[in-house]
Enzyme design. Structure first.
Site, PDB file in Angstrom:
ATOM      1  N   LYS A 291      53.684 -88.641-102.194  1.00 30.32           N
ATOM      2  CA  LYS A 291      53.473 -86.846-101.499  1.00 30.32           C
ATOM      3  C   LYS A 291      54.293 -86.953 -99.955  1.00 30.32           C
ATOM      4  CE  LYS A 291      50.484 -83.913-101.440  1.00 30.32           C
ATOM      5  NZ  LYS A 291      49.795 -83.218-102.801  1.00 30.32           N
TER       6      LYS A 291
ATOM      7  N   GLY B  34      35.451 -69.372-105.657  1.00 27.56           N
ATOM      8  CA  GLY B  34      37.056 -69.077-105.364  1.00 27.56           C
ATOM      9  C   GLY B  34      37.648 -68.490-106.732  1.00 27.56           C
ATOM     10  N   VAL B  35      37.465 -67.633-106.723  1.00 23.80           N
ATOM     11  CA  VAL B  35      38.919 -67.008-107.904  1.00 23.80           C
ATOM     12  C   VAL B  35      39.781 -66.811-107.668  1.00 23.80           C
ATOM     13  CG1 VAL B  35      37.127 -66.368-108.773  1.00 23.80           C
ATOM     14  CG2 VAL B  35      37.467 -64.721-107.144  1.00 23.80           C
ATOM     15  N   GLY B  36      41.230 -67.386-107.449  1.00 22.91           N
ATOM     16  CA  GLY B  36      42.150 -68.008-107.000  1.00 22.91           C
ATOM     17  C   GLY B  36      42.599 -67.728-108.082  1.00 22.91           C
ATOM     18  N   LYS B  37      43.795 -68.393-108.074  1.00 24.53           N
ATOM     19  CA  LYS B  37      44.905 -68.604-109.105  1.00 24.53           C
ATOM     20  C   LYS B  37      44.108 -69.607-110.129  1.00 24.53           C
ATOM     21  CE  LYS B  37      48.705 -71.000-106.243  1.00 24.53           C
ATOM     22  NZ  LYS B  37      48.115 -70.425-105.658  1.00 24.53           N
TER      23      LYS B  37
HETATM   24  P1  NAD Z   1      44.175 -70.123-104.427  1.00 17.88           P
HETATM   25  O1  NAD Z   1      45.125 -70.165-103.263  1.00 17.88           O
HETATM   26  O2  NAD Z   1      45.294 -69.476-105.752  1.00 17.88           O
HETATM   27  O3  NAD Z   1      42.099 -70.364-104.744  1.00 17.88           O
HETATM   28  C1  NAD Z   1      41.750 -70.216-104.255  1.00 17.88           C
HETATM   29  C2  NAD Z   1      40.216 -68.806-103.663  1.00 17.88           C
HETATM   30  O4  NAD Z   1      39.333 -69.677-103.061  1.00 17.88           O
HETATM   31  C3  NAD Z   1      41.523 -68.025-102.877  1.00 17.88           C
HETATM   32  O5  NAD Z   1      40.805 -66.768-103.444  1.00 17.88           O
HETATM   33  C4  NAD Z   1      40.570 -68.341-101.361  1.00 17.88           C
HETATM   34  O6  NAD Z   1      39.955 -66.890-100.985  1.00 17.88           O
HETATM   35  C5  NAD Z   1      39.227 -68.186-102.271  1.00 17.88           C
HETATM   36  N1  NAD Z   1      38.454 -69.211-101.138  1.00 17.88           N
HETATM   37  C6  NAD Z   1      38.941 -69.978 -99.362  1.00 17.88           C
HETATM   38  N2  NAD Z   1      37.842 -70.170 -98.635  1.00 17.88           N
HETATM   39  C7  NAD Z   1      36.518 -70.002-100.118  1.00 17.88           C
HETATM   40  C8  NAD Z   1      35.455 -69.697 -99.644  1.00 17.88           C
HETATM   41  N3  NAD Z   1      34.576 -70.927 -98.364  1.00 17.88           N
HETATM   42  N4  NAD Z   1      34.610 -69.491-100.285  1.00 17.88           N
HETATM   43  C9  NAD Z   1      34.770 -68.652-101.606  1.00 17.88           C
HETATM   44  N5  NAD Z   1      36.528 -69.084-101.764  1.00 17.88           N
HETATM   45  C10 NAD Z   1      37.095 -68.638-101.062  1.00 17.88           C
HETATM   46  O7  NAD Z   1      44.641 -72.138-104.793  1.00 17.88           O
HETATM   47  P2  NAD Z   1      44.510 -72.424-106.383  1.00 17.88           P
HETATM   48  O8  NAD Z   1      45.754 -72.750-106.884  1.00 17.88           O
HETATM   49  O9  NAD Z   1      43.333 -71.612-106.911  1.00 17.88           O
HETATM   50  O10 NAD Z   1      43.780 -73.967-106.215  1.00 17.88           O
HETATM   51  C11 NAD Z   1      42.276 -73.702-106.102  1.00 17.88           C
HETATM   52  C12 NAD Z   1      42.217 -75.142-105.867  1.00 17.88           C
HETATM   53  O11 NAD Z   1      42.588 -76.327-106.259  1.00 17.88           O
HETATM   54  C13 NAD Z   1      42.217 -76.088-104.036  1.00 17.88           C
HETATM   55  O12 NAD Z   1      41.559 -76.846-103.659  1.00 17.88           O
HETATM   56  C14 NAD Z   1      43.649 -76.647-104.738  1.00 17.88           C
HETATM   57  O13 NAD Z   1      43.954 -76.943-104.040  1.00 17.88           O
HETATM   58  C15 NAD Z   1      43.039 -77.082-106.505  1.00 17.88           C
HETATM   59  N6  NAD Z   1      44.185 -77.360-106.891  1.00 17.88           N
HETATM   60  C16 NAD Z   1      44.999 -76.538-107.805  1.00 17.88           C
HETATM   61  C17 NAD Z   1      46.183 -76.862-108.631  1.00 17.88           C
HETATM   62  C18 NAD Z   1      46.371 -75.445-109.146  1.00 17.88           C
HETATM   63  O14 NAD Z   1      47.501 -76.150-110.198  1.00 17.88           O
HETATM   64  N7  NAD Z   1      47.014 -74.007-108.328  1.00 17.88           N
HETATM   65  C19 NAD Z   1      46.087 -78.477-109.063  1.00 17.88           C
HETATM   66  C20 NAD Z   1      45.459 -79.088-108.429  1.00 17.88           C
HETATM   67  C21 NAD Z   1      44.264 -79.053-108.074  1.00 17.88           C
END
Ligand code: NAD
Length: 352
Positions: A80, A180-183
């Site tokens: 990393k 969390g409904v992000g990506k």
């Molecule tokens: P993202 O930033 O697109 O989505 C995260 C969402 O969580 C956001 O919409 C944010 O507003 C919301 N959030 C933050 N704090 C919150 C809370 N206290 N309560 C409810 N919602 C909250 O991130 P992502 O890419 O969707 O990743 C989500 C998680 O998965 C992260 O922990 C990331 O490290 C992990 N992850 C992601 C990937 C990937 O391919 N994107 C791969 C492995 C792990």
């Protein structure tokens, strides 16, 4: 922090400090293991308050990548990198190019990708100086956004675990809470709804919740309640360290499977969850779809091959839960044990 004592190194083989006065680059690359192949892990760009804090973080994350890559069945070790500073203030092309030269100096022992604070576009700049970068833009033949692969792997892992816990992989009417409904979370919710699950969502960013409700007809609940909702399955897809001595007694679910990294505040929390009869699928197993996706670019990206490998996370989850049962240990301990066995076998084969 000392440098060479085994306690301070925590198994790491290389730590490279890089600085470039002209661009302001200050970065640390940590390689934890190359037993299974070149170390693979993203670059975090973050305003650490001290160099020590940055070092601690990169060592912790790099060790985590060894486990994740081994558990995902990849031919990669763990590594990393962190770049110190606020990306919104100091990220420039010159800095990313200098960083690319730093990676190049390791001759392929470490391969980078995007992480918190870096983007696919940043990796295109890094690529100008080194070929040891992946997860670049799909427009240029790269693997692009890893999130859909992460969501699919999470779904496969959850379904396998549901089969194990509830005796059926059928999700019709199963109650699932998604924090969390992000990506990742948004795509995952889509897969859940398609499979007939009854989904509750929460997000601190209201437009994201509105989009989920509008798109999938799911139910919103307050962010402070989501972890404690009365559901069959809880899926943290936002933050790390959500399970600790305070939150675990208040949980109301049978199974936890989510994408968020480092969901347990400490390893002891795996035991606390087991004592409450809650099955916890280790995050580094359930969320490995993303790293499977970026790793594939190194072999000429093939989406079908990626999806097949990502779906294998379901079988891996079943194996881990079965091993945990037969050894009477937590799934977290079983997953760590299986990853370490793979690494040990590779070391024995190479005779090193
Ligand atoms: P993202 O930033 O697109 O989505 C995260 C969402 O969580 C956001 O919409 C944010 O507003 C919301 N959030 C933050 N704090 C919150 C809370 N206290 N309560 C409810 N919602 C909250 O991130 P992502 O890419 O969707 O990743 C989500 C998680 O998965 C992260 O922990 C990331 O490290 C992990 N992850 C992601 C990937 C990937 O391919 N994107 C791969 C492995 C792990």
């Amino acid at each position: 922090m000392g440098v060479f004592s085994s306690a301070d190194r925590d198994g790491h083989t290389h730590v490279l400090y890089g600085a470039d006065d002209a661009s302001g680059l200050r970065a640390i690359i940590a390689i934890h293991s190359t037993a299974l192949g070149p170390a693979l892990g993203g670059t975090r760009f973050y305003p650490y308050t001290s160099d020590d804090e940055a070092l601690r973080d990169v060592l912790r994350l790099s060790k985590g990548m060894t486990l994740k890559n081994a558990a995902a069945g990849l031919e990669h070790g763990g590594g990393k990198a962190v770049i110190i500073g606020d990306p919104r203030q100091i990220k420039t092309e010159a800095l990313l190019l200098a960083y690319g030269r730093m990676i190049e100096s390791l001759g392929g022992r470490y391969i980078t990708a995007e992480d918190v604070g870096t983007t696919i576009e940043d990796m295109e700049w890094v690529r100008q100086e080194t070929k040891w970068v992946t997860g670049t833009s799909s427009a240029n033949g790269g693997s692009g956004d890893p999130s859909p692969a992460t969501a699919l792997g999470l779904f496969a892992s959850m379904q396998a675990a549901a089969g194990y816990v509830f005796g059926s992989t059928d999700l019709i009417g199963r109650r699932v809470a998604v924090q969390g409904v992000g990506k990742v979370g948004m795509d995952y919710v889509g897969l859940l709804v398609e499979a007939g699950a009854d989904v509750l969502v929460a997000d601190t960013w209201e437009p994201a919740v509105d989009r989920a409700v509008e798109r999938y007809g799911v139910k919103e609940i307050p962010t402070q309640d989501i972890l404690f909702a009365d559901v069959d399955i809880l899926s943290p897809c936002a933050l790390g360290a959500v399970f600790d001595v305070k939150s675990i007694p208040k949980l109301n679910c049978r199974l936890i499977v989510g994408s968020a990294n480092n969901q347990l505040a400490s390893d002891a929390d795996a035991q606390r969850l087991a004592e409450r009869d809650i099955v916890y699928v280790p995050d580094f197993v359930a969320n490995a779809g993303g790293v499977i996706n970026v790793a594939d670019q190194l072999h000429g990206y093939d989406r079908e091959r990626v999806m097949a490998k990502v779906l294998e996370l379901g079988h891996r989850t079943t194996e881990i839960l079965a091993a945990a049962d037969s050894l009477a240990i937590t799934p977290n301990a079983a997953a760590i044990r299986m990853a370490n066995e793979r690494i040990k076998a590779a070391i024995n084969r190479s005779g090193s």
